[in-house]
Design a protein around this motif. Sequence first.
Motif, PDB file in Angstrom:
ATOM      1  N   ARG A 186      13.694  51.465  86.552  1.00 51.24           N
ATOM      2  CA  ARG A 186      13.548  50.741  85.286  1.00 51.24           C
ATOM      3  C   ARG A 186      14.641  49.697  85.116  1.00 51.24           C
ATOM      4  O   ARG A 186      14.401  48.598  84.614  1.00 51.24           O
TER       5      ARG A 186
ATOM      6  N   GLU B  59      13.924  47.037  88.401  1.00 50.15           N
ATOM      7  CA  GLU B  59      12.608  46.547  88.788  1.00 50.15           C
ATOM      8  C   GLU B  59      12.355  45.096  88.366  1.00 50.15           C
ATOM      9  O   GLU B  59      11.903  44.274  89.165  1.00 50.15           O
ATOM     10  N   ARG B  60      12.653  44.742  87.125  1.00 51.61           N
ATOM     11  CA  ARG B  60      12.296  43.412  86.622  1.00 51.61           C
ATOM     12  C   ARG B  60      13.009  42.302  87.383  1.00 51.61           C
ATOM     13  O   ARG B  60      12.419  41.258  87.681  1.00 51.61           O
ATOM     14  N   VAL B  61      14.274  42.522  87.723  1.00 51.17           N
ATOM     15  CA  VAL B  61      15.023  41.450  88.379  1.00 51.17           C
ATOM     16  C   VAL B  61      14.632  41.296  89.840  1.00 51.17           C
ATOM     17  O   VAL B  61      15.082  40.360  90.507  1.00 51.17           O
TER      18      VAL B  61
ATOM     19  N   ARG C 162      11.763  40.476  90.779  1.00 47.52           N
ATOM     20  CA  ARG C 162      10.734  39.436  90.842  1.00 47.52           C
ATOM     21  C   ARG C 162      11.336  38.102  91.257  1.00 47.52           C
ATOM     22  O   ARG C 162      12.389  37.692  90.765  1.00 47.52           O
TER      23      ARG C 162
ATOM     24  N   PHE D 103      12.055  35.468  88.470  1.00 46.47           N
ATOM     25  CA  PHE D 103      12.981  35.843  87.402  1.00 46.47           C
ATOM     26  C   PHE D 103      13.998  34.707  87.245  1.00 46.47           C
ATOM     27  O   PHE D 103      14.871  34.522  88.084  1.00 46.47           O
TER      28      PHE D 103
ATOM     29  N   LYS E 195      17.886  36.126  80.485  1.00 44.87           N
ATOM     30  CA  LYS E 195      17.571  36.751  81.771  1.00 44.87           C
ATOM     31  C   LYS E 195      18.809  36.844  82.654  1.00 44.87           C
ATOM     32  O   LYS E 195      18.962  37.796  83.426  1.00 44.87           O
TER      33      LYS E 195
ATOM     34  N   GLU F 183      20.534  39.875  81.541  1.00 41.04           N
ATOM     35  CA  GLU F 183      19.830  41.050  82.051  1.00 41.04           C
ATOM     36  C   GLU F 183      20.144  41.272  83.532  1.00 41.04           C
ATOM     37  O   GLU F 183      20.339  42.405  83.976  1.00 41.04           O
TER      38      GLU F 183
ATOM     39  N   SER G 231      21.928  44.474  85.243  1.00 36.45           N
ATOM     40  CA  SER G 231      21.246  45.174  86.322  1.00 36.45           C
ATOM     41  C   SER G 231      22.149  45.316  87.537  1.00 36.45           C
ATOM     42  O   SER G 231      22.235  46.392  88.148  1.00 36.45           O
TER      43      SER G 231
END
Length: 373
Positions: free
Chosen positions: A188, A191-193, A195, A198, A205, A208, A212
Amino acid sequence: MAAAAPTPATAAAPAPRPGLGTNATRTPAMLAPEARPGALAPVRVSDKRIVNGQGDINQLAPFKYPWAWEFFLNANKNHWTPLEISMAQDVHDYHHRLTPAERHVFENVLSYLTTSDILAMRNIGLAVMEKMTAPELQIYQARQVYEEALHTWTYQHCIESLGLDQQEIYNRYRVVPEIHGKIALANRRLERVMRADFDLGDRDKLHEFALSYLFFAAIFEGCWFYNGFSPIFALQRRGLMKGTAEQLQYIMRDEVLHCAFGIRAVRTLIAEEELELDPQAVSLLWQEAEAAEAAYSGYLLREPMLGYSAAQHMGQFRYIANRRARQLGLPEPFPGAENVLPWLDEQANLRKEKNFFETRVTEYQTGGALAWE
């Protein structure tokens, strides 16, 4: 009579090319940058940044981060493979000397670690390295990706050498809630970074991403891996599973560099981008990590081993978490936490040269040359 064809010695010189004057021997490489077809301006050190840099990612020097290159050089001095260490005594220990509680600890430590190193490999290779814009950073991280794969091989080699059911061991992170909880939290947070789209030009961002990367370097590698190794070192201290423990000592040498590099990169990123981390967001990172580690240690050490318990495991987590926070220049998340395992730093080190978590280790040798005391 027709005139004779000119000989090479008498042939007329070619007409001067436009812009070259009468010196027809000049090549494009000799031209001023602005006159060369498709030429680019030289890379300046000031163009380089941790992320969002304007330098040429394919040009190593001039260095802006010579410390990153030093990390790469040091990492290559610790080259090794799991086949260099005998597991014969571990096979006997596992089947004839470990108690059921100790076998439970040993198996679940390997189950957690092997999944974690694959996750670490993917995070560095797909998220962090891809967003670095200075090649000296990427080159060390390329080595880090290899090392995470090597660590995964090491755990698999230990599991296979002992004749354990690999399918069952590898699936525990999915079916055991306490192991799954740590992996799910890491996914969690990371995961998003991962991409490719991003956008680090967006300040939210970018914040974030910094959180991360902080989680990955300081908590995932700096705390969770350290606690992940310590139960095996507790067995080694009693003369048990020494082959596996020696494998983990090699891994520890890699991981301490990973952690130190990540913390240095995060601090530099924050300074370059003039970021102010949200204190509540940072505090939440520590709280979530502690809760996940407490659930894991409760399952792992539901029956304490001789010389090692869930309470000691968590005490050490909090102590190391404070150390990581200080290295980041952040407030300690667990004020007053004490070093409840004073033997651990000494036990975890090869040749007892350095305290891994207080200094930068530079006295590396190739794996075949390491002397054991």
